[in-house]
Design an enzyme around this catalytic site. Structure first.
Site, PDB file in Angstrom:
ATOM      1  N   ASP A 293      38.241  36.176  34.586  1.00 12.12           N
ATOM      2  CA  ASP A 293      37.450  36.187  35.343  1.00 12.12           C
ATOM      3  C   ASP A 293      35.874  36.703  34.652  1.00 12.12           C
ATOM      4  O   ASP A 293      35.902  36.081  33.985  1.00 12.12           O
ATOM      5  CB  ASP A 293      38.465  37.390  36.160  1.00 12.12           C
ATOM      6  CG  ASP A 293      37.088  37.785  37.141  1.00 12.12           C
ATOM      7  OD1 ASP A 293      37.535  37.083  38.756  1.00 12.12           O
ATOM      8  OD2 ASP A 293      36.821  38.629  37.632  1.00 12.12           O
ATOM      9  N   TYR A 443      28.664  42.143  40.689  1.00 13.76           N
ATOM     10  CA  TYR A 443      28.351  40.656  41.355  1.00 13.76           C
ATOM     11  C   TYR A 443      26.884  39.962  41.915  1.00 13.76           C
ATOM     12  O   TYR A 443      26.091  39.086  41.731  1.00 13.76           O
ATOM     13  CB  TYR A 443      28.656  40.321  42.482  1.00 13.76           C
ATOM     14  CG  TYR A 443      30.230  40.159  41.876  1.00 13.76           C
ATOM     15  CD1 TYR A 443      30.802  39.009  42.545  1.00 13.76           C
ATOM     16  CD2 TYR A 443      31.430  40.719  41.693  1.00 13.76           C
ATOM     17  CE1 TYR A 443      32.293  38.764  42.662  1.00 13.76           C
ATOM     18  CE2 TYR A 443      32.970  40.653  41.484  1.00 13.76           C
ATOM     19  CZ  TYR A 443      33.210  39.442  41.793  1.00 13.76           C
ATOM     20  OH  TYR A 443      34.672  39.156  41.373  1.00 13.76           O
ATOM     21  N   HIS A 500      45.317  33.210  38.148  1.00 17.04           N
ATOM     22  CA  HIS A 500      44.668  33.741  38.215  1.00 17.04           C
ATOM     23  C   HIS A 500      44.730  35.373  37.403  1.00 17.04           C
ATOM     24  O   HIS A 500      44.023  35.690  36.439  1.00 17.04           O
ATOM     25  CB  HIS A 500      43.466  34.534  39.357  1.00 17.04           C
ATOM     26  CG  HIS A 500      42.087  34.941  39.384  1.00 17.04           C
ATOM     27  ND1 HIS A 500      40.978  34.267  38.440  1.00 17.04           N
ATOM     28  CD2 HIS A 500      41.464  36.399  38.741  1.00 17.04           C
ATOM     29  CE1 HIS A 500      40.301  34.889  38.484  1.00 17.04           C
ATOM     30  NE2 HIS A 500      39.967  36.074  38.920  1.00 17.04           N
TER      31      HIS A 500
END
Length: 524
Positions: A293, A443, A500
């Site tokens: 990630d 982000y 993930h």
């Protein structure tokens, strides 16, 4: 690097041809007047013989031939070294930063101490949580919703009931404190990390420092199950090799117990620089990196920034932007003749049908990304105020990012891979630190500068790289595509299962892959 001779000078020796005839012709054709012309005509035969004699002597002299060969080899070696070193020195500028509140103090004034830290809780904190859980407002889901609409509200009721009546936060705090925690101030903010050393190192085994970096919506807690496998492999039947690790797991600034940046534009480059400073402060000059990630991007940036400090880079997610006509053509051809474009059979199985796996699935799973990359504070304020909203938002990712088929399960398949105690502990790290908003801002800070996360791909990664490709990862990147950025892949593993959150879900598989990768690097 320019050549020692200009193009004009290099060309002069070629204009009239080469060899003996060219030299003689050049001398014979030079203009002269009167006695000078007669003198040159008289001298020409003897000059010609002298020159030819020197040429023949040079051509047949073994000593001179050896010197020429040695010179050629030397020049070739220098050229090769220049090409290789030129490739390696292309790095991301490390730069510097200040993320504390107010103006940066005078240079050298920052507290560089490493301070022990313990996670604590209180009756007041737990009572506030329980009060908010008691006020949960239930919204019925539509029939047959499963996890197609997000977190199933009927299952959410079960999670909230467990959280309110059975989950023991005090017990989990003790679990979190079983590893040594620390704080240190870097670039104006307090950085949290755990540092776990092996309790016993067998004779002849090298202890390798390993920095492991989490992502969103995870935390340092993701690594709690893999840490003992890496620091005490013999106790877990992982003693085939000669590698033992000491593990450092920092919290990304703005996540968990790391202070949030007070200034704008804190991105993965700033994080990479801070983590290099952290490792240097701990006394390490060379170390291994591991990430998935955001951790993948941060550790990749670290390798691009200071490759001389990175012994090896291991990733369980790779960011590669698929752009350009060439990629499009390869994508189309790969569906029919995968071998022609460098895809393995397993690549083709994981990559196709392309639209379903790389467009529709990604769009379905990335709605959060658009919100967080544009206006994170708006949605974040609601999550920071409601523990139930926070749990639904975070745990929904632990469902479909672990296994895409969990979309069809009423409980999201969550308890088939994790316990509720594990899942809620990760949620609580965000809750008690009020870090959900600052974690979401990460982000915006990254995507506002680099909308497709491809800007840094122009800087190659030349450190030894290992990639563990888990089958349920959000996207699959074939090795041949990963090589566009990671130029020195020495290990690429098609993992048999997992998604993930690899370290959290399949710690043993990931530990084995990290160990075999490091073993290969140490043998280079």
């Amino acid at each position: 690097m320019s050549s020692a001779l200009s193009p004009r000078k290099r060309h002069c020796g070629r204009e009239r041809g080469g060899g003996e005839a060219g030299i003689v012709s050049a001398l014979a054709e030079r203009p002269g007047k009167g006695e000078q012309t007669d003198m040159w005509r008289e001298m020409l035969p003897s000059a010609r013989e002298s020159i030819l004699s020197q040429i023949r002597s040079f051509e047949y002299s073994q000593k001179n031939a050896a010197l020429v060969s040695a010179a050629a080899l030397g020049l070739g070696g220098m050229l090769l070294y220049w090409l290789r070193s030129g490739r390696k020195i292309k790095t991301i500028d490390m730069g510097d930063g200040w993320w504390g509140s107010g103006e940066r103090p005078l240079k050298g004034k920052e507290d560089a101490s490493i301070r022990p830290f313990r996670i604590e809780t209180s009756d007041k904190e737990i009572e506030d949580l329980h009060r908010r859980l008691d006020q949960f407002r239930f919204t019925p889901h539509v029939e047959g919703a499963a996890f197609h609409y997000g977190f199933n509200s009927s299952y959410l009721r079960k999670v909230v009931a467990y959280w309110r009546n059975q989950f023991d936060w005090r017990k989990q705090v003790e679990e979190l404190n079983k590893y040594p925690h620390f704080h240190t101030t870097i670039e104006g903010i307090d950085i949290h990390f755990i540092h776990v050393k092996p309790s016993y190192v067998p004779h002849g085994r090298a202890v390798q420092p390993l920095l492991m970096v989490h992502g969103w919506p995870g935390s340092f807690y993701e690594f709690y199950k893999i840490i003992p496998l890496l620091t005490e492999p013999a106790k877990h039947s992982l003693n085939e090799g000669d590698v033992v690790f000491e593990v450092i797991c920092p919290s990304i600034p703005g996540y968990g117990f790391s202070e949030a940046p007070h200034q704008r534009e804190f991105d993965s480059i700033a994080t990479a620089r801070i983590f290099h400073k952290l490792m240097n402060r701990l006394g390490f000059k060379e170390y291994y990196l591991q990430g998935g990630d955001w951790g993948s991007r941060i550790t990749t940036n670290m390798a691009q920034m200071l490759p001389q400090s990175v012994k090896g880079l291991h990733l369980n997610l790779v960011f590669i932007a698929r752009q350009g006509l060439g990629k499009l053509i390869r994508t189309v051809l790969g569906a029919y003749v995968p071998w022609l474009v460098g895809f393995s059979k397993e690549d083709a199985r994981r990559f196709y049908p392309f639209m379903q796996k790389n467009v529709y699935d990604v769009l379905r799973e990335s709605g959060y990304l658009h919100i967080q990359a544009t206006k994170p504070d708006t949605a974040g304020c609601g999550l920071n105020d409601s523990p139930v909203g926070l749990a639904a938002y975070i745990l929904e990712k632990f469902s479909t990012w672990t296994d895409k088929s969990f979309l069809y399960k009423d409980d999201g398949g969550l308890e088939s891979k994790y316990s509720l105690d594990e899942l809620l502990t990760n949620v609580m790290i965000y809750w008690v630190t009020s870090s959900i908003v600052s974690s979401m801002r990460y982000y915006k800070e990254n995507f506002s500068k680099d909308p497709d996360l491809s800007a840094h791909n122009r800087v190659g990664v030349y450190v030894p790289t290992g990639i563990a490709a888990f089958p349920q990862e959000i996207v699959h990147v074939p090795r041949v595509w990963a090589k566009d950025v990671y130029k020195n892949i020495i290990s690429y593993s098609y993992m048999p299962r997992g998604g993930h959150f690899a370290a959290f879900e399949e710690p043993r598989l990931l530990a084995q892959d990290i160990m075999q990768f490091v073993r290969k690097v140490e043998q280079l």
